[in-house]
Write a protein that holds these residues in place. Structure first.
Motif, PDB file in Angstrom:
ATOM      1  N   SER A  75       0.712  -1.402   0.154  1.00 24.54           N
ATOM      2  CA  SER A  75      -0.105   0.016   0.077  1.00 24.54           C
ATOM      3  C   SER A  75       0.731   1.451  -0.123  1.00 24.54           C
ATOM      4  O   SER A  75       0.309   2.381  -0.293  1.00 24.54           O
ATOM      5  CB  SER A  75      -0.757   0.025   1.224  1.00 24.54           C
ATOM      6  OG  SER A  75      -0.097   0.197   2.360  1.00 24.54           O
ATOM      7  N   ASN A  76       2.234   1.176   0.311  1.00 28.57           N
ATOM      8  CA  ASN A  76       2.725   2.224   0.143  1.00 28.57           C
ATOM      9  C   ASN A  76       3.624   2.480  -0.989  1.00 28.57           C
ATOM     10  O   ASN A  76       4.548   3.455  -1.136  1.00 28.57           O
ATOM     11  CB  ASN A  76       4.065   2.288   1.498  1.00 28.57           C
ATOM     12  CG  ASN A  76       5.104   1.167   1.271  1.00 28.57           C
ATOM     13  OD1 ASN A  76       4.873   0.410   0.480  1.00 28.57           O
ATOM     14  ND2 ASN A  76       6.117   1.474   2.004  1.00 28.57           N
ATOM     15  N   THR A  77       3.406   1.858  -2.164  1.00 30.52           N
ATOM     16  CA  THR A  77       4.127   1.970  -3.344  1.00 30.52           C
ATOM     17  C   THR A  77       3.277   2.002  -4.348  1.00 30.52           C
ATOM     18  O   THR A  77       1.994   1.230  -4.501  1.00 30.52           O
ATOM     19  CB  THR A  77       4.935   0.559  -3.676  1.00 30.52           C
ATOM     20  OG1 THR A  77       6.039   0.448  -2.508  1.00 30.52           O
ATOM     21  CG2 THR A  77       5.772   0.721  -4.656  1.00 30.52           C
ATOM     22  N   ILE A  78       3.462   3.009  -5.460  1.00 29.62           N
ATOM     23  CA  ILE A  78       2.672   2.969  -6.579  1.00 29.62           C
ATOM     24  C   ILE A  78       3.635   2.413  -7.693  1.00 29.62           C
ATOM     25  O   ILE A  78       4.877   2.960  -7.889  1.00 29.62           O
ATOM     26  CB  ILE A  78       2.363   4.462  -6.952  1.00 29.62           C
ATOM     27  CG1 ILE A  78       1.327   4.624  -8.135  1.00 29.62           C
ATOM     28  CG2 ILE A  78       3.443   5.681  -6.964  1.00 29.62           C
ATOM     29  CD1 ILE A  78      -0.038   4.301  -8.125  1.00 29.62           C
ATOM     30  N   PHE A  79       3.018   1.824  -8.571  1.00 29.33           N
ATOM     31  CA  PHE A  79       3.826   1.151  -9.808  1.00 29.33           C
ATOM     32  C   PHE A  79       3.249   2.103 -11.003  1.00 29.33           C
ATOM     33  O   PHE A  79       2.083   1.835 -11.265  1.00 29.33           O
ATOM     34  CB  PHE A  79       3.589  -0.278  -9.950  1.00 29.33           C
ATOM     35  CG  PHE A  79       4.619  -0.800 -11.194  1.00 29.33           C
ATOM     36  CD1 PHE A  79       5.885  -1.361 -10.996  1.00 29.33           C
ATOM     37  CD2 PHE A  79       4.011  -0.868 -12.515  1.00 29.33           C
ATOM     38  CE1 PHE A  79       6.694  -1.807 -11.883  1.00 29.33           C
ATOM     39  CE2 PHE A  79       4.780  -1.049 -13.507  1.00 29.33           C
ATOM     40  CZ  PHE A  79       6.260  -1.623 -13.375  1.00 29.33           C
ATOM     41  N   VAL A  80       4.137   2.720 -11.712  1.00 30.44           N
ATOM     42  CA  VAL A  80       4.034   3.356 -12.816  1.00 30.44           C
ATOM     43  C   VAL A  80       4.175   2.482 -13.864  1.00 30.44           C
ATOM     44  O   VAL A  80       5.260   2.066 -14.351  1.00 30.44           O
ATOM     45  CB  VAL A  80       4.723   4.770 -12.981  1.00 30.44           C
ATOM     46  CG1 VAL A  80       4.274   5.593 -14.286  1.00 30.44           C
ATOM     47  CG2 VAL A  80       4.065   5.672 -11.868  1.00 30.44           C
ATOM     48  N   TRP A  81       3.288   2.125 -14.839  1.00 31.04           N
ATOM     49  CA  TRP A  81       3.340   1.344 -15.956  1.00 31.04           C
ATOM     50  C   TRP A  81       3.925   2.106 -17.110  1.00 31.04           C
ATOM     51  O   TRP A  81       5.035   1.578 -17.801  1.00 31.04           O
ATOM     52  CB  TRP A  81       1.947   0.868 -16.268  1.00 31.04           C
ATOM     53  CG  TRP A  81       1.710  -0.161 -16.975  1.00 31.04           C
ATOM     54  CD1 TRP A  81       2.851  -0.694 -18.285  1.00 31.04           C
ATOM     55  CD2 TRP A  81       0.908  -1.483 -17.404  1.00 31.04           C
ATOM     56  NE1 TRP A  81       2.330  -1.901 -18.942  1.00 31.04           N
ATOM     57  CE2 TRP A  81       1.124  -2.031 -18.425  1.00 31.04           C
ATOM     58  CE3 TRP A  81      -0.556  -1.367 -16.794  1.00 31.04           C
ATOM     59  CZ2 TRP A  81       0.357  -3.172 -18.650  1.00 31.04           C
ATOM     60  CZ3 TRP A  81      -1.331  -2.484 -17.218  1.00 31.04           C
ATOM     61  CH2 TRP A  81      -0.855  -3.364 -18.091  1.00 31.04           C
ATOM     62  N   GLN A  82       3.219   3.046 -17.427  1.00 29.64           N
ATOM     63  CA  GLN A  82       3.584   3.931 -18.597  1.00 29.64           C
ATOM     64  C   GLN A  82       3.114   5.317 -18.410  1.00 29.64           C
ATOM     65  O   GLN A  82       2.366   5.900 -17.899  1.00 29.64           O
ATOM     66  CB  GLN A  82       2.763   3.326 -19.879  1.00 29.64           C
ATOM     67  CG  GLN A  82       3.182   1.945 -20.472  1.00 29.64           C
ATOM     68  CD  GLN A  82       2.422   1.763 -21.739  1.00 29.64           C
ATOM     69  OE1 GLN A  82       1.124   1.910 -21.568  1.00 29.64           O
ATOM     70  NE2 GLN A  82       3.243   1.116 -22.718  1.00 29.64           N
ATOM     71  N   VAL A  83       4.359   6.138 -19.139  1.00 31.48           N
ATOM     72  CA  VAL A  83       3.958   7.617 -19.362  1.00 31.48           C
ATOM     73  C   VAL A  83       4.060   8.140 -20.742  1.00 31.48           C
ATOM     74  O   VAL A  83       4.905   7.672 -21.254  1.00 31.48           O
ATOM     75  CB  VAL A  83       5.243   8.276 -18.387  1.00 31.48           C
ATOM     76  CG1 VAL A  83       4.977   9.683 -18.662  1.00 31.48           C
ATOM     77  CG2 VAL A  83       5.021   8.097 -17.065  1.00 31.48           C
ATOM     78  N   ALA A  84       2.922   8.453 -21.185  1.00 33.79           N
ATOM     79  CA  ALA A  84       2.920   8.768 -22.582  1.00 33.79           C
ATOM     80  C   ALA A  84       2.686  10.369 -22.728  1.00 33.79           C
ATOM     81  O   ALA A  84       1.735  10.743 -22.294  1.00 33.79           O
ATOM     82  CB  ALA A  84       1.632   7.974 -23.499  1.00 33.79           C
ATOM     83  N   VAL A  85       3.357  10.885 -23.607  1.00 31.01           N
ATOM     84  CA  VAL A  85       3.040  12.451 -23.908  1.00 31.01           C
ATOM     85  C   VAL A  85       3.335  12.444 -25.216  1.00 31.01           C
ATOM     86  O   VAL A  85       4.256  12.146 -25.961  1.00 31.01           O
ATOM     87  CB  VAL A  85       4.355  13.253 -23.282  1.00 31.01           C
ATOM     88  CG1 VAL A  85       4.321  14.634 -23.546  1.00 31.01           C
ATOM     89  CG2 VAL A  85       4.328  13.058 -21.791  1.00 31.01           C
ATOM     90  N   ASP A  86       2.087  13.145 -26.034  1.00 31.33           N
ATOM     91  CA  ASP A  86       2.246  13.303 -27.155  1.00 31.33           C
ATOM     92  C   ASP A  86       3.392  14.079 -27.904  1.00 31.33           C
ATOM     93  O   ASP A  86       3.708  15.117 -26.989  1.00 31.33           O
ATOM     94  CB  ASP A  86       0.874  14.270 -27.694  1.00 31.33           C
ATOM     95  CG  ASP A  86       0.708  14.396 -29.106  1.00 31.33           C
ATOM     96  OD1 ASP A  86       0.315  13.470 -29.923  1.00 31.33           O
ATOM     97  OD2 ASP A  86       0.697  15.272 -29.821  1.00 31.33           O
ATOM     98  N   GLU A  87       3.690  13.973 -29.120  1.00 32.11           N
ATOM     99  CA  GLU A  87       4.898  14.922 -29.688  1.00 32.11           C
ATOM    100  C   GLU A  87       4.676  16.181 -29.375  1.00 32.11           C
ATOM    101  O   GLU A  87       5.577  17.164 -29.275  1.00 32.11           O
ATOM    102  CB  GLU A  87       4.925  14.445 -31.133  1.00 32.11           C
ATOM    103  CG  GLU A  87       6.033  15.029 -31.679  1.00 32.11           C
ATOM    104  CD  GLU A  87       6.428  14.413 -33.121  1.00 32.11           C
ATOM    105  OE1 GLU A  87       7.409  14.804 -33.598  1.00 32.11           O
ATOM    106  OE2 GLU A  87       5.555  13.990 -33.585  1.00 32.11           O
ATOM    107  N   THR A  88       3.567  16.719 -29.668  1.00 33.70           N
ATOM    108  CA  THR A  88       2.955  18.189 -29.638  1.00 33.70           C
ATOM    109  C   THR A  88       3.548  18.794 -28.039  1.00 33.70           C
ATOM    110  O   THR A  88       3.616  20.096 -27.920  1.00 33.70           O
ATOM    111  CB  THR A  88       1.649  18.516 -29.865  1.00 33.70           C
ATOM    112  OG1 THR A  88       0.849  17.743 -28.939  1.00 33.70           O
ATOM    113  CG2 THR A  88       1.610  18.022 -31.309  1.00 33.70           C
ATOM    114  N   ALA A  89       3.349  17.908 -27.180  1.00 29.53           N
ATOM    115  CA  ALA A  89       3.461  18.399 -25.803  1.00 29.53           C
ATOM    116  C   ALA A  89       4.869  17.923 -25.099  1.00 29.53           C
ATOM    117  O   ALA A  89       5.264  18.219 -23.972  1.00 29.53           O
ATOM    118  CB  ALA A  89       2.547  17.906 -24.967  1.00 29.53           C
ATOM    119  N   ARG A  90       5.933  17.240 -25.967  1.00 34.54           N
ATOM    120  CA  ARG A  90       7.046  17.049 -25.329  1.00 34.54           C
ATOM    121  C   ARG A  90       7.970  18.129 -25.018  1.00 34.54           C
ATOM    122  O   ARG A  90       7.981  19.213 -25.574  1.00 34.54           O
ATOM    123  CB  ARG A  90       7.780  16.014 -26.084  1.00 34.54           C
ATOM    124  CG  ARG A  90       7.098  14.569 -26.301  1.00 34.54           C
ATOM    125  CD  ARG A  90       7.711  13.646 -27.003  1.00 34.54           C
ATOM    126  NE  ARG A  90       6.603  12.645 -27.173  1.00 34.54           N
ATOM    127  CZ  ARG A  90       6.742  11.503 -28.397  1.00 34.54           C
ATOM    128  NH1 ARG A  90       7.712  12.010 -29.303  1.00 34.54           N
ATOM    129  NH2 ARG A  90       6.037  10.843 -28.390  1.00 34.54           N
TER     130      ARG A  90
END
Length: 166
Positions: free
Chosen positions: A69-84
């Protein structure tokens, strides 16, 4: 500007836009549309959608693993090319950490392939902002776990850090 992006929990009807976004964000692994539907419906509290002009331009998928309960697992971070290059990825991660679902979270885990410099940069920067350390460990081996079908994935452990739920 970062203020142009609206952060919120995903909804079921976002799944197609999320799926399409991930498809445009190499080297992210594409999941099935069904998987993205489940993320948007069952895991909405631990996922973030970023919108700009009504369109989905960012997505973070994560979950709190059973028995941790004290850990978040981040699977993916997706950012559109226009916002990179705008800091949107880190803003979405900080939004996630500020959610009620992450009230007891003081560790963030994710896996990254060794050659994904953009992801290593993002999560190293996040660790600095959280005044936490980042530790890299081999997690899934290319040959043993993926039978040569995928590069090894390294676990990035960030923490401990203070929770940001207000």
């Amino acid at each position: 500007m970062l203020s142009d992006y609206r952060m919120r929990e995903p909804r079921q009807e976002d799944a197609v836009a999320v799926h399409d976004l991930i498809g445009r964000c190499e080297p992210l692994d594409e999941n099935s549309l069904y998987c993205n539907l489940l993320q948007c419906r069952h895991f909405a509290e631990t996922c973030v959608v970023a919108e700009n002009d009504g369109g989905v331009v960012g997505f973070v998928s994560g979950y709190i693993p059973p028995r941790t309960s004290n850990t978040i697992f981040v699977w993916q971070v997706a950012v559109d090319e226009t916002a990179r290059g705008t800091g949107l990825g880190k803003k979405m991660l900080m939004e996630l950490l500020s959610r009620p679902a992450c009230r007891s979270v003081n560790w963030l885990h994710t896996t990254i392939t060794e050659d994904n410099a953009a992801s290593w940069g993002l999560f190293s920067s996040l660790a600095r902002d959280l005044s936490a350390r980042i530790v890299k460990k081999e997690f899934f081996d290319r040959d043993q776990d993926f039978q040569g079908r995928h590069d090894s994935e390294f676990l990035a452990e960030i923490g401990p850090f203070r929770t940001y739920f207000i």
